[in-house]
Design an enzyme around this catalytic site. Structure first.
Site, PDB file in Angstrom:
ATOM      1  N   GLU A  38       0.909  -1.160   0.000  1.00 62.02           N
ATOM      2  CA  GLU A  38       0.000   0.000   0.000  1.00 62.02           C
ATOM      3  C   GLU A  38       0.932   1.189   0.000  1.00 62.02           C
ATOM      4  O   GLU A  38       1.720   1.359   0.921  1.00 62.02           O
ATOM      5  CB  GLU A  38      -0.847   0.024   1.261  1.00 62.02           C
ATOM      6  CG  GLU A  38      -1.682  -1.211   1.460  1.00 62.02           C
ATOM      7  CD  GLU A  38      -2.355  -1.183   2.825  1.00 62.02           C
ATOM      8  OE1 GLU A  38      -3.236  -0.356   3.040  1.00 62.02           O
ATOM      9  OE2 GLU A  38      -1.949  -1.986   3.683  1.00 62.02           O
ATOM     10  N   CYS A  45      -2.891   8.227   3.695  1.00 61.32           N
ATOM     11  CA  CYS A  45      -2.758   7.647   2.353  1.00 61.32           C
ATOM     12  C   CYS A  45      -3.972   7.981   1.505  1.00 61.32           C
ATOM     13  O   CYS A  45      -3.895   8.009   0.285  1.00 61.32           O
ATOM     14  CB  CYS A  45      -2.587   6.144   2.460  1.00 61.32           C
ATOM     15  SG  CYS A  45      -3.847   5.351   3.463  1.00 61.32           S
TER      16      CYS A  45
HETATM   17  P1  NAP Z   1       8.649   4.874   3.958  1.00 58.48           P
HETATM   18  O1  NAP Z   1       9.722   5.829   4.227  1.00 58.48           O
HETATM   19  O2  NAP Z   1       8.622   4.216   2.636  1.00 58.48           O
HETATM   20  O3  NAP Z   1       8.717   3.801   5.127  1.00 58.48           O
HETATM   21  C1  NAP Z   1       7.769   2.797   5.227  1.00 58.48           C
HETATM   22  C2  NAP Z   1       8.323   1.671   6.071  1.00 58.48           C
HETATM   23  O4  NAP Z   1       9.382   1.037   5.384  1.00 58.48           O
HETATM   24  C3  NAP Z   1       8.905   2.138   7.402  1.00 58.48           C
HETATM   25  O5  NAP Z   1       8.610   1.177   8.370  1.00 58.48           O
HETATM   26  C4  NAP Z   1      10.380   2.151   7.120  1.00 58.48           C
HETATM   27  O6  NAP Z   1      11.162   2.002   8.278  1.00 58.48           O
HETATM   28  C5  NAP Z   1      10.519   0.946   6.245  1.00 58.48           C
HETATM   29  N1  NAP Z   1      11.703   0.926   5.434  1.00 58.48           N
HETATM   30  C6  NAP Z   1      12.331   1.945   4.832  1.00 58.48           C
HETATM   31  N2  NAP Z   1      13.397   1.477   4.147  1.00 58.48           N
HETATM   32  C7  NAP Z   1      13.441   0.149   4.342  1.00 58.48           C
HETATM   33  C8  NAP Z   1      14.310  -0.885   3.913  1.00 58.48           C
HETATM   34  N3  NAP Z   1      15.341  -0.643   3.128  1.00 58.48           N
HETATM   35  N4  NAP Z   1      14.058  -2.147   4.337  1.00 58.48           N
HETATM   36  C9  NAP Z   1      13.013  -2.426   5.128  1.00 58.48           C
HETATM   37  N5  NAP Z   1      12.162  -1.477   5.561  1.00 58.48           N
HETATM   38  C10 NAP Z   1      12.367  -0.206   5.167  1.00 58.48           C
HETATM   39  O7  NAP Z   1       7.213   5.531   4.144  1.00 58.48           O
HETATM   40  P2  NAP Z   1       6.722   6.449   5.354  1.00 58.48           P
HETATM   41  O8  NAP Z   1       7.420   7.750   5.195  1.00 58.48           O
HETATM   42  O9  NAP Z   1       6.788   5.759   6.648  1.00 58.48           O
HETATM   43  O10 NAP Z   1       5.202   6.616   5.019  1.00 58.48           O
HETATM   44  C11 NAP Z   1       4.707   7.565   4.130  1.00 58.48           C
HETATM   45  C12 NAP Z   1       4.320   6.944   2.838  1.00 58.48           C
HETATM   46  O11 NAP Z   1       3.435   5.858   3.095  1.00 58.48           O
HETATM   47  C13 NAP Z   1       3.551   7.859   1.934  1.00 58.48           C
HETATM   48  O12 NAP Z   1       4.102   7.777   0.650  1.00 58.48           O
HETATM   49  C14 NAP Z   1       2.131   7.309   1.933  1.00 58.48           C
HETATM   50  O13 NAP Z   1       1.425   7.509   0.743  1.00 58.48           O
HETATM   51  C15 NAP Z   1       2.363   5.871   2.169  1.00 58.48           C
HETATM   52  N6  NAP Z   1       1.210   5.239   2.798  1.00 58.48           N
HETATM   53  C16 NAP Z   1       0.386   4.503   2.006  1.00 58.48           C
HETATM   54  C17 NAP Z   1      -0.728   3.885   2.553  1.00 58.48           C
HETATM   55  C18 NAP Z   1      -1.652   3.090   1.686  1.00 58.48           C
HETATM   56  O14 NAP Z   1      -2.545   2.433   2.215  1.00 58.48           O
HETATM   57  N7  NAP Z   1      -1.496   3.110   0.372  1.00 58.48           N
HETATM   58  C19 NAP Z   1      -0.996   4.010   3.917  1.00 58.48           C
HETATM   59  C20 NAP Z   1      -0.138   4.779   4.700  1.00 58.48           C
HETATM   60  C21 NAP Z   1       0.969   5.385   4.119  1.00 58.48           C
HETATM   61  P3  NAP Z   1      11.959   3.255   8.925  1.00 58.48           P
HETATM   62  O15 NAP Z   1      10.935   4.217   9.373  1.00 58.48           O
HETATM   63  O16 NAP Z   1      12.704   2.630  10.018  1.00 58.48           O
HETATM   64  O17 NAP Z   1      12.791   3.794   7.817  1.00 58.48           O
END
Ligand code: NAP
Length: 678
Positions: free
Chosen positions: A257, A296
Site C-alpha cells: 500500500e 494515504c
Molecule cells: P517509507 O519511508 O517508505 O517507510 C515505510 C516503512 O518502510 C517504514 O517502516 C520504514 O522504516 C521501512 N523501510 C524503509 N526502508 C526500508 C528498507 N530498506 N528495508 C526495510 N524497511 C524499510 O514511508 P513512510 O514515510 O513511513 O510513510 C509515508 C508513505 O506511506 C507515503 O508515501 C504514503 O502515501 C504511504 N502510505 C500509504 C498507505 C496506503 O494504504 N497506500 C498508507 C499509509 C501510508 P523506517 O521508518 O525505520 O525507515
C-alpha cells in the site's frame, strides 16, 4: 526522559546493545525515544514464528481466534489513554489520534465479528459449492482455504502507528498466520507501547506476534514461499523491497500500500449554489488538514470544471484560512505539525516539484504561524493549495505525492478530459465524485473505476451519513491498483484469505464430504431411523436423510392456494395464457405452493430441538408441476455451524423435491436453528 525502545523477539523484550537513532518529537524537536534493532537474530525470529507461532495459531479454529481478537480489542480499549498520551508527540491532535487508535480497535472488533459470522468454527474454509467433474457423479471437486505455514512480515508507515499495525495483524491472526511487525521508526514509540499492551494481555499465543523497533536488517533473506510481506509506505521503499532477490526466487506474496494521488472531482452539473458545492469544499479542507495531510487517502488532486475554478479556489482559501496550527498536546482542535522536520523537508521539496507546473494560491511552505508553536523546532507547515497552470501538459502533479496538507486544483474542460486526467494518477486508493446528475455519475464511475480501489459518490442525499473520502471500511476493498500498490486483496475476508492458500481438492463425493464436513450430492445419505428434527444440534449427523411420502397436487389445491394468498398470476389460473407461455405446458402450481407443501411433507410437528426456520438459500425451481402431478421430498443434513449463542446451532439442510417420475422439481438449502445438548 528518552525512552529506549525494545523489540519483542521470541516472546521476550530485547534491548539493543547500541546503534540507536533518536526519535524527535514532531512538536518541539526534542528526542522522545531511541530505537535500534542491533543484535536481533532475524533468522531466529522467523523460525520462532514458523515453528511456535504458526502451530499455536493453527491449533485454534477461526471462532477461537476471533474470540481472542474481541477480547484483545476490549483489553486495549480499557488502556488506550496511554496511547493517546504518547501520540501527542507524533504531531497528531485528538481527532487524528482517534482515527488511529479507535480506528485500530474498531478494526480488531470488526474482524472478530466477521470471523464469528462469516468463517466456520473450523481450521480451514470450504469455499463455494461442490463442482461435478464426472458424468456419473463419482468424482467431484471443491476449493478449500488453509492457513499458510509461514510468517507475515508487516512493514508499516509512520502515519498510523496503532491502526497500521492492527489492520494488518487482525486478518493475519484470524487466518492463523503469525506476524513480525516493523513499525516506521518516526512513530515506533506508540507502536511499541501498543504491542506491550497486547503482549501483557496474555491473550496472544506464543510466537504469534513479534516486533522489530529499528531496521529490518537481513530479515528478508530468511523468507520463503509460505511467507507473506505486506508493506505500507512510499513507492520508492516498496520498489526497493520488491526487488529483493528472495521475493522473486520464492514467489513470496508481496502486497504494497503506497503513494496514492487521490482525486476529488466536482461534476460539471454543480453550481456554487447547490449543496454538492459546499460539500465538496468542506471535504477537501477536511482531507487536506486531517492528520496534517499525512493520510494515504488524503485528497491530492482536485478536479473542477474550468468555469468553476475561480469559485472553488476562493472557497477553499476561505476554508483553509480557518484552519489554525497549534501544539496538539494542548490544543486538541489545532492542526499539528508533520511527523518530523525531515518529513517537512521532503514535503517542501515535493511542493517545489509541484510548483514547476502549478502556482501556489494559498499558504507559504517556508512560513507559518500558530498557537504556541515554534516552527524552527517543530515540523509545522501551513496548508498549501496549488493551481495547475496547464492541466493537459502537466505531469508532475499526477506523480508527486507531497505527504502533507498539500493539494492541487486542476481545471478540466469536459468530462472525458476529467476522466483522462484522473487516470494519469496511474491508480489510487480512493476518489470522490460530487454530483447530483445520474449521467455524470455513470460516466465518471465507468471511466475511473479501473484506476481505483474505492469510489464515493457524494450528494445531498447521502452526505449526512457518508463515511467520507478518508475512511476505508473493514468489509470493503482497501487498496488500489497500479501506483497505489495493487492491494485489492486487503479488506474484509479478502484480507484474511490473503494469508491462506486456496486448493482445489478433487475426490469422490464421500471422501470430499468427510473432509469438509459438508454433505454434497453423491455422498452417503443413510435413511435416519428417526426424524432428524427430533435430534438436537450435537446429535445430528451430516448426511442423515429422510424421504417423505408423496402427495398429489390437484387443480383445486392450486385454485385454493391462489385464492388464499391472492397470487392469481395467469400461469396458475388461465390455461390458454399459461400454454402460450414458453415455459409452461398449461396451468402450473405456484413455486411457493411447492415449498409450502414440501414443508408439510417433511416437518415433524411435535415440539422438539428444532427451534426455527430462518431462511432458504440457493432456491431453484427446476421443472413445472402440473395439476395431478405428485411431489415427495428428500431432506438431508448438509452442514452444521455453531451459532453466536452457545445454546443454539445453525443447521443447513439439503432439500430436493421430486415429481412422480423422480425428476427433481425444486432444490434449496433450508436453514434452521437447533438447540444444543445441555
Ligand atoms: P517509507 O519511508 O517508505 O517507510 C515505510 C516503512 O518502510 C517504514 O517502516 C520504514 O522504516 C521501512 N523501510 C524503509 N526502508 C526500508 C528498507 N530498506 N528495508 C526495510 N524497511 C524499510 O514511508 P513512510 O514515510 O513511513 O510513510 C509515508 C508513505 O506511506 C507515503 O508515501 C504514503 O502515501 C504511504 N502510505 C500509504 C498507505 C496506503 O494504504 N497506500 C498508507 C499509509 C501510508 P523506517 O521508518 O525505520 O525507515
Amino acid at each position: 526522559m528518552v525512552a529506549t525502545l525494545q523489540s519483542l523477539a521470541l516472546d521476550r523484550w530485547v534491548e539493543a546493545p547500541g546503534g540507536f537513532v533518536d526519535i524527535p518529537s514532531a512538536v518541539d524537536g526534542k528526542a522522545v525515544a531511541r530505537a535500534s534493532s542491533a543484535g536481533l537474530d532475524f533468522g531466529a525470529m522467523v523460525r520462532h514464528a514458523r515453528d511456535v507461532g504458526g502451530p499455536a495459531l493453527r491449533k485454534l479454529t477461526f471462532h477461537q481466534r476471533a474470540d481472542l481478537l474481541r477480547k484483545l480489542a476490549a483489553w486495549l480499549g480499557e488502556r488506550k489513554e496511554l496511547l493517546y498520551k504518547l501520540a501527542g508527540d507524533t504531531g497528531a491532535n485528538k481527532r487524528d489520534n482517534a482515527i488511529d487508535i479507535e480506528g485500530g480497535l474498531g478494526t480488531l472488533a470488526a474482524y472478530a465479528s466477521r470471523g464469528r459470522r462469516d468463517l466456520p468454527d473450523a481450521k480451514f474454509v470450504v469455499e463455494g459449492e461442490v463442482e461435478g467433474l464426472s458424468k456419473g457423479g463419482s468424482f467431484v471437486g471443491q476449493h478449500i482455504l488453509s492457513p499458510l505455514h509461514g510468517v507475515a512480515i508487516h512493514i508499516n508507515a509512520f502515519n498510523f502507528p496503532c491502526w497500521g499495525l492492527l489492520e494488518k495483524f487482525a486478518p493475519a491472526f484470524l487466518a492463523g498466520v503469525p506476524v513480525i511487525a516493523k513499525p516506521a521508526t518516526a512513530t515506533a514509540y506508540v507502536t511499541e507501547a501498543l504491542v506491550r499492551l497486547m503482549h501483557e494481555s496474555g491473550l496472544l499465543p506464543a510466537g504469534s506476534l513479534q516486533l522489530i523497533c529499528g531496521s529490518t536488517g537481513d530479515l528478508l533473506d530468511y523468507l520463503g514461499g509460505q511467507d507473506v510481506i505486506s508493506f505500507t509506505g512510499s513507492l520508492e521503499t516498496s520498489e526497493k523491497l520488491h526487488a529483493h532477490p528472495n521475493i522473486a526466487k520464492h514467489a513470496i506474496r508481496f502486497v504494497a500500500e503506497r503513494d496514492s494521488l487521490n482525486a476529488a472531482i466536482l461534476g460539471p452539473d454543480v453550481t456554487p449554489e447547490q449543496p454538492e458545492f459546499a460539500l465538496f469544499v468542506r471535504e477537501i479542507v477536511r482531507e487536506m488538514t486531517a492528520k496534517t495531510g499525512q493520510k494515504c487517502t488524503a485528497i491530492r488532486r482536485i478536479f473542477v470544471p474550468r468555469a468553476r475554478e475561480t469559485a472553488v479556489v476562493a472557497a477553499l482559501k476561505t476554508g483553509l484560512a480557518e484552519v489554525k496550527l497549534g501544539d496538539p498536546r494542548s490544543n486538541d482542535k489545532a492542526m499539528g505539525p508533520l511527523v518530523s522536520r525531515a518529513q517537512r523537508d521532503a514535503v517542501r521539496d515535493q511542493i517545489a516539484t509541484l510548483a514547476t507546473e502549478a502556482e501556489i494560491v494559498f499558504g507559504d511552505p517556508d512560513n507559518c504561524a500558530g498557537d504556541n508553536i515554534d516552527p524552527a523546532k517543530g515540523a509545522f507547515i501551513s496548508p498549501i493549495l496549488l493551481r495547475a497552470k496547464e492541466p493537459m501538459t502537466a505531469r508532475r502533479i499526477h506523480d508527486t505525492e507531497a505527504f502533507g496538507p498539500v493539494a492541487t486544483v486542476i481545471a478540466y474542460d469536459n468530462l472525458d478530459q476529467a476522466i483522462e486526467l484522473v487516470g494519469r494518477g496511474e491508480g489510487s486508493l480512493v476518489a470522490s465524485l460530487f454530483t447530483y446528475d445520474r449521467a455524470v455519475a455513470e460516466a465518471v464511475i465507468l471511466g475511473i473505476a479501473p484506476y481505483h480501489g474505492r469510489i464515493l459518490i457524494v450528494d445531498r442525499d447521502c452526505a449526512k451519513e457518508s463515511t467520507g473520502h478518508g475512511s476505508p471500511l473493514p468489509n470493503l476493498v482497501h487498496g488500489g491498483p497500479g501506483r497505489a500498490g495493487g492491494g485489492e486483496e486487503l479488506g474484509g475476508l479478502r484480507g484474511v484469505f490473503h494469508y491462506m492458500q486456496r486448493t482445489a481438492v478433487q475426490a469422490s463425493p464421500a471422501r470430499l464430504s468427510a473432509l469438509t464436513g459438508v454433505w454434497g450430492r453423491g455422498a452417503p445419505s443413510p435413511i435416519a431411523p428417526e426424524h432428524p428434527f427430533k435430534h438436537d444440534y450435537d446429535c445430528l449427523k451430516i448426511g442423515d436423510t429422510i424421504e417423505t411420502a408423496s402427495r398429489p397436487i390437484t387443480l383445486a389445491d392450486i385454485e385454493h392456494f391462489a385464492e388464499f394468498t391472492g397470487d392469481t398470476f395467469y400461469a396458475h389460473m388461465d390455461e390458454a395464457a399459461a400454454k402460450a407461455n414458453p415455459f409452461f405446458p398449461g396451468r402450473v402450481a405456484h413455486g411457493y405452493l411447492i415449498l409450502a407443501f414440501a414443508a408439510g411433507l417433511f416437518v415433524d410437528p411435535a415440539p422438539g430441538p428444532l427451534l426455527a426456520n430462518y431462511g432458504l438459500d440457493n432456491l431453484r425451481f427446476l421443472k413445472p408441476v402440473s395439476p395431478d402431478d405428485s411431489i415427495r421430498v428428500r431432506l438431508t443434513v448438509k452442514q452444521k455451524s455453531p451459532a453466536r449463542k452457545p445454546e443454539y446451532g445453525e443447521v443447513r439442510w439439503d432439500v430436493e423435491v421430486f415429481n412422480q417420475n423422480n425428476e427433481p422439481v425444486a432444490r434449496y438449502d433450508l436453514l434452521t436453528m437447533s438447540a444444543r445438548s445441555a
